[in-house]
Design a protein around this motif. Structure first.
Motif, mmCIF file in Angstrom:
data_model
loop_
_atom_site.group_PDB
_atom_site.id
_atom_site.type_symbol
_atom_site.label_atom_id
_atom_site.label_comp_id
_atom_site.label_asym_id
_atom_site.label_seq_id
_atom_site.Cartn_x
_atom_site.Cartn_y
_atom_site.Cartn_z
ATOM 1 N N ASP A 30 -18.091 60.519 5.048
ATOM 2 C CA ASP A 30 -18.448 59.407 5.929
ATOM 3 C C ASP A 30 -19.964 59.332 6.073
ATOM 4 O O ASP A 30 -20.631 60.354 6.253
ATOM 5 N N GLU A 32 -21.776 58.361 8.487
ATOM 6 C CA GLU A 32 -22.280 58.682 9.826
ATOM 7 C C GLU A 32 -21.130 59.129 10.713
ATOM 8 O O GLU A 32 -19.957 59.014 10.358
ATOM 9 N N GLY A 33 -21.485 59.651 11.885
ATOM 10 C CA GLY A 33 -20.465 60.041 12.853
ATOM 11 C C GLY A 33 -20.166 61.524 12.835
ATOM 12 O O GLY A 33 -20.665 62.284 12.008
ATOM 13 N N TYR A 35 -17.565 63.233 12.017
ATOM 14 C CA TYR A 35 -16.824 63.819 10.900
ATOM 15 C C TYR A 35 -17.729 64.123 9.701
ATOM 16 O O TYR A 35 -17.328 64.835 8.789
ATOM 17 N N HIS A 85 -18.186 61.353 19.609
ATOM 18 C CA HIS A 85 -17.130 60.440 19.160
ATOM 19 C C HIS A 85 -17.510 58.983 19.405
ATOM 20 O O HIS A 85 -17.199 58.112 18.590
ATOM 21 N N THR A 88 -19.444 57.554 16.702
ATOM 22 C CA THR A 88 -18.744 57.510 15.423
ATOM 23 C C THR A 88 -18.054 56.152 15.289
ATOM 24 O O THR A 88 -17.418 55.698 16.241
#
Length: 274
Positions: A30, A32-33, A35, A85, A88
């Motif tokens: 991913d 960004e975020g 994860y 979160h 995200t």
């Protein structure tokens, strides 16, 4: 109740494995975020949050739903307000809840294959409970994300307003208010309140209001300018309006706007010299 306790124990034995399987199969590409992180501390925290999710969610198998939600609410609130979160992209969050739901569906099927006592009705009830809970968590998280984004946008808008309508002290009791861009009702209200406060704080006696950067002046904007000038006069601040471009002057005439009572000059340079 016996089967509920058995499947509960079945899940309890696999809580850590659920988290590890989930993280190992996580798409870490991913852009960004949370994860996408490779920070060991953030990863450990993410796994802990996931583990506690499983630990709480499996209580649904042995508790009544009302009692379960009271107990589960703290986790939902924690994750819904967790900045990692909230920063995200929401579709990544929903994707992971979907993958987690699939984990539960698979484990319920695995348990049912190992227990002849389990009928299809019982399987469907377990799965239905899990789906309802995860849907509720997704809904609440989406609502909290929306609220967070709204607050963020409002804060950014307020900062932009402050930067785009500053009262700049020149010398003595003279100051400049350069206005640029479009002025809507909300921004006009902010300019009125902010300008009065800044002039009072800076002990301004004469304010130069330059509108050469304003794209358009309509009736509403002109009314707000008149209100500002009148309000400034009430607190002892004289005003000079500069930078009214020809096309804006033409529009003002067409709209029947009266600037006769307002001291105007053609350019900011003339206003400063005055």
């Amino acid at each position: 109740m016996k089967l509920n306790k058995q499947i509960y124990d079945f899940f309890q034995e696999r809580l850590e494995q659920l988290t590890e399987d989930w993280y190992n199969s996580l798409d870490k590409s991913d852009p960004e975020g949370i994860y996408a992180t490779d920070d060991p501390e953030r990863i450990a925290n993410l796994k802990d949050q996931n583990f506690r999710f499983h630990k709480n969610l499996t209580q649904l198998l042995i508790l009544e739903e009302e009692a379960f939600y009271e107990q589960f609410e703290d986790w939902i609130t924690e994750i819904s307000s967790d900045k990692e979160h909230l920063n995200t992209p929401i579709h990544f969050i929903i994707r992971e809840f979907t993958r987690t739901r699939e984990q539960y569906m698979d484990l319920i099927d695995e348990f049912s294959r190992q227990n002849d006592e389990v009928n299809q009705l019982r399987i469907d009830r377990w799965k239905d409970k899990i789906v309802r809970v995860i849907d509720r968590v997704v809904l609440q998280f989406t609502e909290e994300t929306y609220k967070y984004q709204r607050k963020l946008l409002e804060a950014q808008k307020e900062m932009i307003n402050e930067l785009s309508s500053p009262v700049i002290k020149l010398k003595g009791g003279t100051a400049l208010l350069p206005l640029v861009g479009d002025i809507d009702t909300a921004r006009a209200k902010f300019i009125l309140e902010n300008t009065l406060q800044q002039c009072a704080d800076l002990h301004i006696s004469h304010l130069l209001i330059d509108v050469s950067g304003v794209v358009m002046i309509d009736t509403m904007v002109a009314y707000q300018l008149f209100q500002l000038i009148d309000a400034l006069e009430l607190i002892g601040v004289k005003s000079t309006l500069s930078g009214i471009r020809p096309e804006i002057a033409q529009t003002a005439v067409q709209l029947g706007l009266n600037f006769e009572k307002v001291h105007t000059v053609s350019t900011l340079a003339k206003a400063i010299n005055f």
